[in-house]
Motif scaffolding. Structure first.
Motif, PDB file in Angstrom:
ATOM      1  N   ARG A 155      30.870  28.971  44.724  1.00 40.30           N
ATOM      2  CA  ARG A 155      32.018  29.864  44.834  1.00 40.30           C
ATOM      3  C   ARG A 155      32.705  29.998  43.480  1.00 40.30           C
ATOM      4  O   ARG A 155      32.961  29.008  42.793  1.00 40.30           O
ATOM      5  N   ALA A 156      32.992  31.242  43.114  1.00 39.22           N
ATOM      6  CA  ALA A 156      33.662  31.488  41.845  1.00 39.22           C
ATOM      7  C   ALA A 156      35.125  31.071  41.936  1.00 39.22           C
ATOM      8  O   ALA A 156      35.696  30.925  43.025  1.00 39.22           O
ATOM      9  N   SER A 157      35.733  30.893  40.761  1.00 33.07           N
ATOM     10  CA  SER A 157      37.156  30.539  40.724  1.00 33.07           C
ATOM     11  C   SER A 157      37.984  31.706  41.222  1.00 33.07           C
ATOM     12  O   SER A 157      37.636  32.874  40.994  1.00 33.07           O
ATOM     13  N   PRO A 158      39.091  31.435  41.907  1.00 33.09           N
ATOM     14  CA  PRO A 158      39.963  32.526  42.357  1.00 33.09           C
ATOM     15  C   PRO A 158      40.475  33.337  41.169  1.00 33.09           C
ATOM     16  O   PRO A 158      40.594  32.840  40.049  1.00 33.09           O
ATOM     17  N   VAL A 159      40.752  34.610  41.440  1.00 30.26           N
ATOM     18  CA  VAL A 159      41.300  35.473  40.398  1.00 30.26           C
ATOM     19  C   VAL A 159      42.694  34.965  40.038  1.00 30.26           C
ATOM     20  O   VAL A 159      43.574  34.889  40.903  1.00 30.26           O
ATOM     21  N   PRO A 160      42.932  34.603  38.780  1.00 27.69           N
ATOM     22  CA  PRO A 160      44.250  34.050  38.421  1.00 27.69           C
ATOM     23  C   PRO A 160      45.333  35.118  38.454  1.00 27.69           C
ATOM     24  O   PRO A 160      45.103  36.268  38.064  1.00 27.69           O
ATOM     25  N   TYR A 161      46.515  34.712  38.911  1.00 31.29           N
ATOM     26  CA  TYR A 161      47.636  35.645  38.966  1.00 31.29           C
ATOM     27  C   TYR A 161      48.191  35.857  37.562  1.00 31.29           C
ATOM     28  O   TYR A 161      48.278  34.935  36.749  1.00 31.29           O
ATOM     29  N   ARG A 162      48.582  37.080  37.269  1.00 31.87           N
ATOM     30  CA  ARG A 162      49.213  37.398  35.987  1.00 31.87           C
ATOM     31  C   ARG A 162      49.995  38.686  36.116  1.00 31.87           C
ATOM     32  O   ARG A 162      49.845  39.428  37.072  1.00 31.87           O
ATOM     33  N   GLY A 184      47.523  40.269  49.277  1.00 30.07           N
ATOM     34  CA  GLY A 184      47.446  39.410  48.101  1.00 30.07           C
ATOM     35  C   GLY A 184      47.283  40.233  46.834  1.00 30.07           C
ATOM     36  O   GLY A 184      46.938  41.415  46.874  1.00 30.07           O
ATOM     37  N   PRO A 185      47.506  39.604  45.657  1.00 31.64           N
ATOM     38  CA  PRO A 185      47.468  40.347  44.389  1.00 31.64           C
ATOM     39  C   PRO A 185      46.091  40.462  43.762  1.00 31.64           C
ATOM     40  O   PRO A 185      45.928  41.156  42.763  1.00 31.64           O
ATOM     41  N   ALA A 186      45.066  39.798  44.324  1.00 24.75           N
ATOM     42  CA  ALA A 186      43.779  39.675  43.627  1.00 24.75           C
ATOM     43  C   ALA A 186      43.116  41.020  43.358  1.00 24.75           C
ATOM     44  O   ALA A 186      42.617  41.273  42.254  1.00 24.75           O
TER      45      ALA A 186
END
Length: 459
Positions: free
Chosen positions: A25-32, A129-131
């Motif tokens: 599993r890839a890392s979650p999309v970081p919030y920015r 969610g913001p992803a």
């Protein structure tokens, strides 16, 4: 999407795809937040602020956006932990493509000495969610550049050729192109449509890999060759404000505005509703007491209304339910176009919403070179949180009241964007006098057209 993929993905009874080996599993999309907000503040430090006020953020003074555009944003009133809006802007540099030797014509080489340049502004309103909005902000401009590079030879030609290589198979090819009325702007429109589709596929793969969900609307403005292209998929909005004119540059896509398209899909593929919903529209949800009565209804082929005798199947939950801003697709989504939402299902069912959602935008073309531009002519782009409270005419009045008195302020367009947001936060003393408040995320671009538009965006 292809018909074959559509049937395999969403319709029961088709062949099951071969199982894929599990992958890490890839890392979650970081919030920015948008990169151009780095070092930004929410206004003067000594400005009085109510304890319950939400800060409005704009780019730091000294950080110029394309065309000296203004920007401001505000987070929602604790509807979610994060601001689910995202924004992006920058310059587009498109390399011209030249064919290599005849035997290697399948390869295209970019010629960096010949560039077509333009500018890009984009707003993404996330949900779930913001992803998805973050991925769109990171990705869509790259997709658009690739799609434009694939057609730029046709864009710079006097008229787009039938064959991009210049090879003429049929002597009448130029006539067919002329007969179809194909122009350079049609290639840009096609590039935008393809870029949205490509970006949607990227978002689907990335969210699946990271185990995240969500979707977003997308509103994009691109300046290229003296024209401004506004592409919209969702319920954000862009308008042109001039001294004596307010011109809509986009249309909102909601379950109500796209009722016939959505009903048509359910008519062709009734399996998509899994026997849980009725595609027919009634003025209200029917009850048991309506059985056997003749009531108003309309179907996919109807703009008007008629009457039908209510059957038991008509008592199912409607495909589109509610009115106005409360209208929902399959009881779930308030928009009918956007990016993402590949994994979204109706609660407690296996019914996917994605077949009913389009990622293809509607594109409006504004010929900036043909306008007699004034210094206060601007395009206002904003997510739906602004338009829930302010009408086009109210925004235009605010623009016209603010800009003439602030001509010497180099930051006036960001200050105008801030003022528009502040106008949605006042219950009693707002300039609109409506007393409405927006509790949603709001993001606003104000794009001045006068001096930059006369230079044709770097043509």
């Amino acid at each position: 999407m292809s018909a074959g993929w559509f049937r395999r993905r969403f319709l029961p009874g088709g062949p099951l795809p071969a199982p894929r080996p599990p992958r890490p599993r890839a890392s979650p999309v970081p919030y920015r937040r948008p990169r151009f907000l780095r070092g930004s503040g929410s206004g003067p430090a000594d400005a009085p602020r109510r304890p319950d006020a939400r800060p409005v953020r704009s780019p730091a003074r000294g950080r110029a956006l394309p065309w000296n555009a203004g920007y401001a944003e505000i987070i929602n009133a604790e509807k979610s932990e994060f601001n689910e809006d995202q924004a992006a802007c920058g310059q587009l540099c498109i390399g011209r493509c030249a064919f290599a030797a005849e035997e290697d014509q399948e390869w295209l080489t970019l010629c960096p000495e010949e560039l077509l340049t333009g500018h890009y502004w984009a707003l993404f309103d996330g949900h779930g969610g913001p992803a998805a909005a973050i991925l769109a902000a990171n990705t869509l401009h790259s997709c658009l550049r690739r799609q434009l590079e694939a057609v730029v030879e046709g864009m710079v030609a006097t008229r787009p050729p039938m064959h991009l290589s210049g090879h003429c198979v049929c002597p009448s090819d130029p006539h067919f192109v002329e007969e179809k009325g194909i122009r350079a702007e049609d290639l840009v429109i096609g590039a935008l449509e393809s870029a949205f589709q490509e970006c949607d596929e990227v978002i689907g793969r990335e969210l699946e890999a990271s185990g995240q969900v969500g979707g977003c609307t997308a509103l994009v403005a691109v300046s290229l060759q003296g024209k401004l292209y506004v592409a919209n998929a969702g319920d954000s909005r862009a308008i042109l404000v001039r001294k004596d004119e307010v011109r809509p540059l986009s249309s909102e896509f909601t379950p109500e505005t796209e009722r016939q398209r959505i009903q048509q899909l359910a008519f062709v593929y009734p399996e998509l509703l899994a026997g849980e919903f009725t595609r027919l529209e009634f003025p209200r949800r029917l009850k048991g007491d309506d059985l056997g009565q003749k009531v108003l209804f309309r179907d996919h082929h109807m703009r008007g209304w008629s009457y039908k005798c209510v059957e038991k199947s008509d008592l199912k939950y409607p495909l589109i339910h509610g009115q106005g801003r409360q209208a929902r697709l399959l009881g779930t989504l308030a928009v009918s176009r956007g990016l993402g939402d590949h994994q979204l299902r109706v609660l407690d069912t296996n019914i996917h919403l994605k077949p009913f959602l389009l990622s293809v935008p509607q594109v409006t073309v504004l010929d900036v070179d043909q306008l007699e531009l004034q210094e206060e002519d601007v395009v206002v782009m904003a997510t739906d949180g602004l338009w829930d409270v302010l009408s086009n005419e109210q925004v235009a009045r605010l623009v016209r009241s603010f800009l003439p008195g602030n001509r010497e302020d180099p930051h006036r367009f960001s200050e105008l964007a801030q003022m528009l947001i502040h106008s949605t936060q006042r219950k009693d003393d707002g300039p609109t006098g409506e007393g409405q408040v927006s509790y949603d995320d709001i993001s606003v671009f104000v794009i001045p057209l006068h001096s930059q538009g006369q230079r044709s965006g770097g043509r």
